[in-house]
Design a protein around this motif. Structure first.
Motif, PDB file in Angstrom:
ATOM      1  N   ILE A 200       0.846  -1.189   0.000  1.00 63.21           N
ATOM      2  CA  ILE A 200       0.000   0.000   0.000  1.00 63.21           C
ATOM      3  C   ILE A 200       0.882   1.240   0.000  1.00 63.21           C
ATOM      4  CG2 ILE A 200      -1.911  -1.208   1.090  1.00 63.21           C
ATOM      5  CD1 ILE A 200      -1.172   0.124   3.706  1.00 63.21           C
ATOM      6  N   ALA A 201       0.338   2.357  -0.431  1.00 64.30           N
ATOM      7  CA  ALA A 201       1.091   3.604  -0.543  1.00 64.30           C
ATOM      8  C   ALA A 201       1.656   4.016   0.812  1.00 64.30           C
ATOM      9  CB  ALA A 201       0.178   4.704  -1.079  1.00 64.30           C
ATOM     10  N   ALA A 202       2.817   4.643   0.781  1.00 64.67           N
ATOM     11  CA  ALA A 202       3.488   5.080   2.006  1.00 64.67           C
ATOM     12  C   ALA A 202       2.596   6.008   2.832  1.00 64.67           C
ATOM     13  CB  ALA A 202       4.803   5.768   1.665  1.00 64.67           C
TER      14      ALA A 202
ATOM     15  N   TYR B 165      -7.943  -0.137   1.380  1.00 59.49           N
ATOM     16  CA  TYR B 165      -8.705  -1.197   2.050  1.00 59.49           C
ATOM     17  C   TYR B 165      -9.750  -1.799   1.110  1.00 59.49           C
ATOM     18  CZ  TYR B 165     -11.553  -3.480   5.666  1.00 59.49           C
ATOM     19  OH  TYR B 165     -12.254  -4.385   6.417  1.00 59.49           O
ATOM     20  N   ARG B 166     -10.387  -0.967   0.335  1.00 58.67           N
ATOM     21  CA  ARG B 166     -11.396  -1.455  -0.607  1.00 58.67           C
ATOM     22  C   ARG B 166     -10.760  -2.260  -1.745  1.00 58.67           C
ATOM     23  NH1 ARG B 166     -14.905  -1.360   3.065  1.00 58.67           N
ATOM     24  NH2 ARG B 166     -16.029   0.569   3.429  1.00 58.67           N
ATOM     25  N   GLU B 167      -9.531  -1.912  -2.117  1.00 61.21           N
ATOM     26  CA  GLU B 167      -8.858  -2.593  -3.226  1.00 61.21           C
ATOM     27  C   GLU B 167      -8.020  -3.784  -2.778  1.00 61.21           C
ATOM     28  OE1 GLU B 167      -6.559   0.507  -5.048  1.00 61.21           O
ATOM     29  OE2 GLU B 167      -8.340   1.520  -5.834  1.00 61.21           O
ATOM     30  N   ARG B 168      -7.376  -3.669  -1.623  1.00 59.09           N
ATOM     31  CA  ARG B 168      -6.457  -4.703  -1.139  1.00 59.09           C
ATOM     32  C   ARG B 168      -6.631  -4.898   0.364  1.00 59.09           C
ATOM     33  NH1 ARG B 168      -3.644  -1.276  -4.254  1.00 59.09           N
ATOM     34  NH2 ARG B 168      -2.437  -0.330  -2.594  1.00 59.09           N
ATOM     35  N   SER B 169      -7.781  -5.407   0.745  1.00 61.53           N
ATOM     36  CA  SER B 169      -8.106  -5.509   2.168  1.00 61.53           C
ATOM     37  C   SER B 169      -7.096  -6.330   2.956  1.00 61.53           C
ATOM     38  CB  SER B 169      -9.518  -6.042   2.370  1.00 61.53           C
ATOM     39  OG  SER B 169      -9.642  -7.323   1.809  1.00 61.53           O
TER      40      SER B 169
ATOM     41  N   ALA C  29      -3.870  -6.783   2.427  1.00 64.26           N
ATOM     42  CA  ALA C  29      -2.634  -6.021   2.621  1.00 64.26           C
ATOM     43  C   ALA C  29      -2.808  -4.954   3.704  1.00 64.26           C
ATOM     44  CB  ALA C  29      -2.192  -5.370   1.309  1.00 64.26           C
ATOM     45  N   VAL C  30      -3.961  -4.307   3.718  1.00 60.86           N
ATOM     46  CA  VAL C  30      -4.206  -3.272   4.720  1.00 60.86           C
ATOM     47  C   VAL C  30      -4.340  -3.904   6.107  1.00 60.86           C
ATOM     48  CG1 VAL C  30      -5.802  -1.464   5.487  1.00 60.86           C
ATOM     49  CG2 VAL C  30      -5.205  -1.667   3.064  1.00 60.86           C
ATOM     50  N   ILE C  31      -5.069  -4.998   6.206  1.00 55.20           N
ATOM     51  CA  ILE C  31      -5.227  -5.665   7.500  1.00 55.20           C
ATOM     52  C   ILE C  31      -3.872  -6.154   8.005  1.00 55.20           C
ATOM     53  CG2 ILE C  31      -6.206  -7.699   8.647  1.00 55.20           C
ATOM     54  CD1 ILE C  31      -8.690  -7.257   6.791  1.00 55.20           C
ATOM     55  N   GLU C  32      -3.068  -6.706   7.129  1.00 53.07           N
ATOM     56  CA  GLU C  32      -1.721  -7.130   7.528  1.00 53.07           C
ATOM     57  C   GLU C  32      -0.903  -5.952   8.045  1.00 53.07           C
ATOM     58  OE1 GLU C  32      -0.103  -9.135   4.111  1.00 53.07           O
ATOM     59  OE2 GLU C  32      -0.950 -11.056   4.729  1.00 53.07           O
ATOM     60  N   SER C  33      -1.039  -4.808   7.406  1.00 51.04           N
ATOM     61  CA  SER C  33      -0.261  -3.644   7.844  1.00 51.04           C
ATOM     62  C   SER C  33      -0.714  -3.143   9.213  1.00 51.04           C
ATOM     63  CB  SER C  33      -0.312  -2.525   6.806  1.00 51.04           C
ATOM     64  OG  SER C  33      -1.582  -1.939   6.756  1.00 51.04           O
ATOM     65  N   ILE C  34      -1.970  -3.387   9.570  1.00 47.80           N
ATOM     66  CA  ILE C  34      -2.450  -2.999  10.900  1.00 47.80           C
ATOM     67  C   ILE C  34      -1.801  -3.887  11.954  1.00 47.80           C
ATOM     68  CG2 ILE C  34      -4.456  -2.968  12.447  1.00 47.80           C
ATOM     69  CD1 ILE C  34      -6.143  -2.260   9.927  1.00 47.80           C
TER      70      ILE C  34
END
Length: 127
Positions: free
Chosen positions: A6-8, A95-99, A101-106
């Motif tokens: 995901i973007a920085a 989150y809508r595009e790559r849920s 990846a976003v959840i992993e980053s959390i």
């Protein structure tokens, strides 16, 4: 589905403001409905978590400058700066595009100085 990290800007926002998927879902609700004022109970009915944690998240977003309280007990997306608005939108879009990846980053947050200090005292089994 889009690939890659995901973007920085979104990653930095997550590290700073998002501590759980529940909080992320609340942010999505606020960002995607910017004109609406939400009572915690209304957010709870959409998010389906707990009223207490919804209230805590809304209060934290208020402290963080991500939302306003236009009437007592009503919350609305109102970021304190354009930078915050853009970063919040980037997180929601990611989150809508790559849920996943976003959840992993959390949950795979970068370790900070306190974690490094604690790790120094961790007992390790010798092989």
């Amino acid at each position: 589905m889009a690939e890659g990290p995901i973007a920085a800007e979104a990653q930095e926002f997550i590290v700073r403001f998002i501590t759980s998927v529940e909080r992320l879902e609340i942010l999505c609700l606020l960002v995607e409905n910017p004109a609406r004022e939400w009572a915690p109970g209304e957010v709870f009915r959409v998010i389906q978590s707990t009223e207490k944690t919804v209230q805590e998240s809304l209060r934290q977003f208020l402290k963080d400058g991500l939302c306003a309280e236009p009437a007592p007990g009503r919350f609305q997306f109102a970021p304190a700066s354009e930078k915050l608005a853009k970063a919040a939108a980037a997180v929601v879009r990611a989150y809508r595009e790559r849920s996943v990846a976003v959840i992993e980053s959390i949950y795979k947050r970068p370790s900070g100085p306190a974690q490094s200090f604690a790790d120094a005292f961790r007992l390790r089994k010798e092989k």
